[in-house]
Structure formats: structure tokens, C-alpha cells
Write an enzyme that holds these catalytic residues in place. Structure first.
Site, PDB file in Angstrom:
ATOM      1  N   GLY A 159       0.746  -1.247   0.000  1.00  0.00           N
ATOM      2  CA  GLY A 159       0.000   0.000   0.000  1.00  0.00           C
ATOM      3  C   GLY A 159       0.772   1.290   0.000  1.00  0.00           C
TER       4      GLY A 159
ATOM      5  N   GLY B  78       3.953  -3.894  -3.562  1.00  0.00           N
ATOM      6  CA  GLY B  78       3.935  -3.996  -5.023  1.00  0.00           C
ATOM      7  C   GLY B  78       4.484  -2.734  -5.648  1.00  0.00           C
TER       8      GLY B  78
ATOM      9  N   ARG C  41      -4.320   3.271 -16.220  1.00  0.00           N
ATOM     10  CA  ARG C  41      -4.514   4.015 -14.968  1.00  0.00           C
ATOM     11  C   ARG C  41      -5.113   5.411 -15.146  1.00  0.00           C
ATOM     12  NH1 ARG C  41      -1.223   5.285 -11.720  1.00  0.00           N
ATOM     13  NH2 ARG C  41      -2.342   4.591  -9.874  1.00  0.00           N
TER      14      ARG C  41
ATOM     15  N   TYR D 144      -8.535   5.661 -13.227  1.00  0.00           N
ATOM     16  CA  TYR D 144      -8.510   6.346 -11.928  1.00  0.00           C
ATOM     17  C   TYR D 144      -8.229   7.843 -12.051  1.00  0.00           C
ATOM     18  CZ  TYR D 144      -7.020   1.498 -11.015  1.00  0.00           C
ATOM     19  OH  TYR D 144      -6.877   0.136 -11.020  1.00  0.00           O
TER      20      TYR D 144
ATOM     21  N   CYS E 209     -10.701   4.965 -29.884  1.00  0.00           N
ATOM     22  CA  CYS E 209     -11.899   5.717 -30.244  1.00  0.00           C
ATOM     23  C   CYS E 209     -12.846   5.912 -29.070  1.00  0.00           C
ATOM     24  CB  CYS E 209     -12.588   5.029 -31.408  1.00  0.00           C
ATOM     25  SG  CYS E 209     -11.552   5.147 -32.861  1.00  0.00           S
ATOM     26  N   GLU E 210     -12.353   6.492 -28.006  1.00  0.00           N
ATOM     27  CA  GLU E 210     -13.247   7.021 -26.981  1.00  0.00           C
ATOM     28  C   GLU E 210     -12.517   8.111 -26.218  1.00  0.00           C
ATOM     29  OE1 GLU E 210     -13.909   4.522 -23.274  1.00  0.00           O
ATOM     30  OE2 GLU E 210     -13.771   2.984 -24.799  1.00  0.00           O
TER      31      GLU E 210
HETATM   32  N1  LLP Z   1      -1.721  -7.083  -1.041  1.00  0.00           N
HETATM   33  C1  LLP Z   1      -3.007  -7.114  -1.430  1.00  0.00           C
HETATM   34  C2  LLP Z   1      -3.922  -8.051  -0.769  1.00  0.00           C
HETATM   35  C3  LLP Z   1      -3.465  -6.262  -2.443  1.00  0.00           C
HETATM   36  O1  LLP Z   1      -4.732  -6.287  -2.801  1.00  0.00           O
HETATM   37  C4  LLP Z   1      -2.547  -5.362  -3.058  1.00  0.00           C
HETATM   38  C5  LLP Z   1      -2.999  -4.466  -4.125  1.00  0.00           C
HETATM   39  C6  LLP Z   1      -1.211  -5.377  -2.634  1.00  0.00           C
HETATM   40  C7  LLP Z   1      -0.835  -6.243  -1.619  1.00  0.00           C
HETATM   41  C8  LLP Z   1      -0.170  -4.480  -3.226  1.00  0.00           C
HETATM   42  O2  LLP Z   1      -0.423  -3.145  -2.971  1.00  0.00           O
HETATM   43  P1  LLP Z   1       0.647  -2.018  -3.352  1.00  0.00           P
HETATM   44  O3  LLP Z   1       1.834  -2.175  -2.453  1.00  0.00           O
HETATM   45  O4  LLP Z   1       1.024  -2.200  -4.784  1.00  0.00           O
HETATM   46  O5  LLP Z   1      -0.085  -0.754  -3.134  1.00  0.00           O
HETATM   47  N2  LLP Z   1      -4.546  -1.145 -10.153  1.00  0.00           N
HETATM   48  C9  LLP Z   1      -4.433  -0.170  -9.103  1.00  0.00           C
HETATM   49  C10 LLP Z   1      -3.866  -0.754  -7.839  1.00  0.00           C
HETATM   50  C11 LLP Z   1      -4.659  -1.910  -7.301  1.00  0.00           C
HETATM   51  C12 LLP Z   1      -4.065  -2.510  -6.042  1.00  0.00           C
HETATM   52  C13 LLP Z   1      -4.738  -3.762  -5.672  1.00  0.00           C
HETATM   53  N3  LLP Z   1      -4.192  -4.441  -4.538  1.00  0.00           N
HETATM   54  C14 LLP Z   1      -3.600   0.999  -9.606  1.00  0.00           C
HETATM   55  O6  LLP Z   1      -3.184   0.996 -10.759  1.00  0.00           O
HETATM   56  O7  LLP Z   1      -3.384   1.972  -8.875  1.00  0.00           O
END
Ligand code: LLP
Length: 420
Positions: free
Chosen positions: A240, A277, A315, A319, A344-345
Site C-alpha cells: 500500500g 507492489g 490508470r 482512476y 476511439c473514446e
Molecule cells: N496485497 C493485497 C492483498 C493487495 O490487494 C494489493 C494491491 C497489494 C498487496 C499491493 O499493494 P501495493 O503495495 O502495490 O499498493 N490497479 C491499481 C492498484 C490496485 C491494487 C490492488 N491491490 C492501480 O493501478 O493503482
């Protein structure tokens, strides 16, 4: 800090000039830097050193490329996966099954079987229903599933609503006020070895306060569970941490995060686990693109039409996310423009009214901070296929994912006889 920088006026990934990659594989193309991935992996690990030997599981969803996973495996990272496909990728990259954590609200029976057979390290159970099903499957196979119960602490992470996961109304985890009793019931099942709790309240968090509030509840939960006779040996605090998407933007550092976690988790006496992540992969990648043309309308900002689109980098469309856009060979001039793709949007817009390097048709440019949730969220909308991925390492580089052209995708389609 990343390793994408101007050398003699040309943007390089480590020691490789981006025009060389564009010339060899075409555009758009994702370019990752090994040195940056490794740096982020090490900085995060060092930040958590006060916690002893935490288990670090890279969130595969953020960048599942096999070569990227391999880099992180070599840094001692395990994997956080949310599907059988991600689990198989992690295994294929050499990450031992015992180092893999399986999260997600919708694990199917088939996925549970596959994960048990592989010898997965931990399931993060997201509901009592899931726990009961997993217990039955494990018992029937004569095995025991190591599990954490994911709790929903009902904390507003203060991030975009689509990537917030820790509020009561979100689908994730079990309500924290029910967790002690549920944990006791699950612990009594023969197929499960309950070993603790998991949390993940959201992604791209720019403030540590909601995380601290959630982790404080985790501490209370661990104490309450033990007081209830339960055994807790692990605590998974998820991922996160946000990353800067705009030059100059300041985000909580891994060190600040580590200090906060060490303070809050004092006395927990558990093995700590994390699922980062974006903080590892985000700034380790760019999406290299070419300007197709600049469309000038009277009285309006021009449209810079690039060959990347919302199907390649979703993204901004999904978002409203900001990605810095920089010319690969900036000449010092600036312009204000709308950056759009060819789809095309109207949603295929990367930025409106952006103050940016001046570019012309044929120029190369990059969207920065595209190493996480970039290629992995691509689609083939408008039959654009999937763009390739390149990994740079010093002065060498390799294509680590081939371009998948439209014809390769429709090769899997069939016109039935009765339409022939
Ligand atoms: N653990 C769980 C259970 C998760 O659901 C996620 C991300 C992570 C770890 C990793 O989180 P991070 O450290 O990357 O924040 N597609 C979206 C982000 C979706 C995140 C979903 N879960 C974007 O492009 O911002």
C-alpha cells in the site's frame, strides 16, 4: 530514486539510450530497470530490518513479468498472488511455493487444490465460507493449509475509491469485530492451521496515519485472540505505500513506514509479513511511446496523439491517475497540451492541459512510473494487441515479453461451421 536519466540530452534506462530500444523493438514498449527494482527491494528490506526477519512477498499483480519476478526472487522476495495464474508465474520465476501467499476473495476450489498441491506457504482467507471450504478440501487431501485470516479494520485509507480496500463496505476481509470468534472456529477445523491475521487497507497511500490506525487494531486483535486462547504466530500487514507520480511529490519513505511499523508492533511477538507492489516496481518502469502527430485546433490546447493508449496503460482512464510525460530528447522548449492515445473514446486521455516538454510528430517520450499496474492491466481493445516489455541491466537489455499482435489474439477465435 530510479535509474532513468538524461545522459547527453537523451533519456537512458541505466546505460541504455531509449531510442536504441525503440529502434529495435518499436513503440509502445514498457522498459524496466533492474538496478531500480533491486534498489527498491533493498531499501524496503532495510527499512524493515528493525523487525527482525520479515517475510517479504512481492505483490505479483503489480508486475507479473517473469524476468521482474526473477529479479525479486534473487533479492529474496516471495510472492503475494491472487490467482492460479499468478501462482504459476511465481513458481515459474523460481519463487519457492513455501514463500508464496495466496490472497483474494474469490479463490475457487480448483485454485485451492492447485495451491495445496504446490505446497503454498499461506492462504489469506477472506471469509468464513472460504475457510470452511478450504478446510474441507485440505482435509480430503490429507493435508493442512497454513492460513491467516484477513480482517477488514474499517479504516478509510484516504486513497482513490477504486483502490481502497479496508472500509467496512469493501468486499475484502472479515469484519474485525467478528474476527476473534471466527478465528477460534476456523482454528478448530482439522484441515486448517490458523497462524495469524492479514490486512491490506488500500494502495497508493500518501499518508501513514490510516496504516498506523489499522495496525493498531491488528495489535489489539492479536492480544484479544491470545486472551481467547488462540495461537498467533504471523501478522501480514499487506502493501500500500504510495510512490511519487509527479516530479517533486513527496510520499512516506520506506524508512518512515518501517519506523512506524516497528513502533506499533512492539510486543506482538510474531513473524511479520508484507506484500509490497507499487513501492518496488512503480518507478522501475516507463512506457516508451512515439508521438504520432500533434493536432492543433484554434483557441485550444493542441492534442499530442501518442501511439500508446488506454489499453496499454489504463490508470489515467480508470482512476484519473497522473503519469509524468517527458520527451526522450527534450530541447528545452515547453508546451501545454492534451495527451491522448489513438483509441476511439474520449476516455483515452492521459492528461489535459499538461505543461510539458514540447514534442512534435515522430518524437519519443515516456510515461513515467509505469512499472507497477502498467503492462499487467493492458487489454487488446481496438485490436491493438499487447506491447512488449524490455528489461535493462547496465548497458545490456533484453525483450522480456514479446509484442503480441492482434492476429495472434484472433488466432484463438473461431468462426463456427454454421456461419461458413
Ligand atoms: N496485497 C493485497 C492483498 C493487495 O490487494 C494489493 C494491491 C497489494 C498487496 C499491493 O499493494 P501495493 O503495495 O502495490 O499498493 N490497479 C491499481 C492498484 C490496485 C491494487 C490492488 N491491490 C492501480 O493501478 O493503482
Amino acid at each position: 530514486m530510479d535509474h532513468f536519466r538524461l545522459i547527453d540530452g537523451v533519456l537512458h534506462a541505466e546505460d541504455v539510450p531509449l531510442p536504441a530500444i525503440a529502434a529495435a523493438v518499436g513503440t509502445p514498449v514498457y522498459v524496466y530497470s533492474r538496478a531500480t527494482l533491486e534498489r527498491h527491494a533493498r531499501v524496503f528490506r532495510e527499512a524493515l530490518a528493525p523487525l527482525g526477519d520479515p517475510h517479504l512477498a512481492f505483490a505479483v499483480k503489480s508486475n507479473p513479468n517473469l524476468a521482474v519476478l526473477r529479479v525479486l526472487q534473487r533479492e529474496g522476495y516471495g510472492a503475494d498472488v491472487v490467482s492460479r495464474g499468478e501462482m504459476e508465474r511465481a513458481l515459474a520465476a523460481g519463487i519457492p511455493a513455501s514463500e508464496i501467499v495466496f490472497s483474494g476473495v474469490g479463490k475457487t476450489a480448483a485454485e485451492m487444490v492447485a495451491a495445496l498441491d504446490a505446497g503454498i506457504g499461506q492462504f489469506n482467507i477472506e471469509s468464513e465460507e472460504e475457510g470452511l471450504e478450504l478446510a474441507e478440501i485440505a482435509a480430503a487431501r490429507g493435508t493442512i493449509a497454513s492460513c491467516a485470516l484477513r480482517v477488514n479494520p474499517d479504516i478509510d485509507a484516504g486513497t482513490h475509491e477504486k483502490i481502497s480496500t479496508g472500509k467496512r463496505d469493501n468486499k475484502f476481509g472479515v469484519p474485525i469485530d467478528q474476527a476473534v470468534a471466527m478465528y477460534a472456529r476456523l482454528s478448530a477445523l482439522p484441515g486448517l492451521a490458523m497462524r495469524g491475521f492479514a490486512m491490506h487497507i488500500g494502495s497508493q497511500l500518501s499518508d501513514l496515519a490510516p496504516l498506523e490506525a489499522a495496525f493498531t487494531r491488528m495489535g489489539e486483535l492479536i492480544a484479544a485472540t491470545r486472551a481467547n486462547g488462540g495461537t498467533v504466530t504471523h501478522a501480514d500487514l499487506g502493501g500500500g505505500i504510495g510512490v511519487p507520480y509527479k516530479a517533486g511529490e513527496v510520499m512516506p519513505s520506506p524508512a518512515e513506514y518501517g519506523t512506524m511499523v516497528a513502533r506499533v508492533s512492539q510486543g506482538w511477538d510474531v513473524r511479520m509479513m508484507f506484500e509490497p507492489g507499487r513501492v518496488i516496481a512503480g518507478n522501475a518502469g516507463v512506457l516508451l511511446t512515439q508521438v504520432i502527430r500533434v493536432k492543433r485546433n484554434t483557441n485550444r490546447d493542441p492534442f499530442v496523439i501518442v501511439d500508446a493508449a488506454m489499453n496499454d496503460l489504463a490508470r489515467p482512464a480508470l482512476y484519473g491517475a497522473w503519469h509524468d510525460f517527458d520527451a526522450v530528447a527534450p530541447n528545452g522548449a515547453r508546451m501545454t497540451a492534451n495527451i491522448v492515445g489513438p483509441i476511439c473514446e474520449t476516455g483515452d486521455t492521459f492528461a489535459m492541459g499538461r505543461e510539458m516538454d514540447a514534442v512534435e510528430a515522430g518524437d519519443l517520450a515516456v510515461f513515467r512510473t509505469a512499472g507497477a499496474y502498467g503492462a499487467t492491466m493492458a487489454s487488446s481493445y481496438n485490436s491493438r494487441g499487447f506491447v512488449p516489455e524490455v528489461l535493462v541491466d547496465g548497458d545490456k537489455w533484453a525483450v522480456v515479453a514479446d509484442r503480441i499482435p492482434a492476429e495472434q489474439i484472433y488466432a484463438a477465435e473461431r468462426v463456427p461451421d454454421w456461419l461458413a
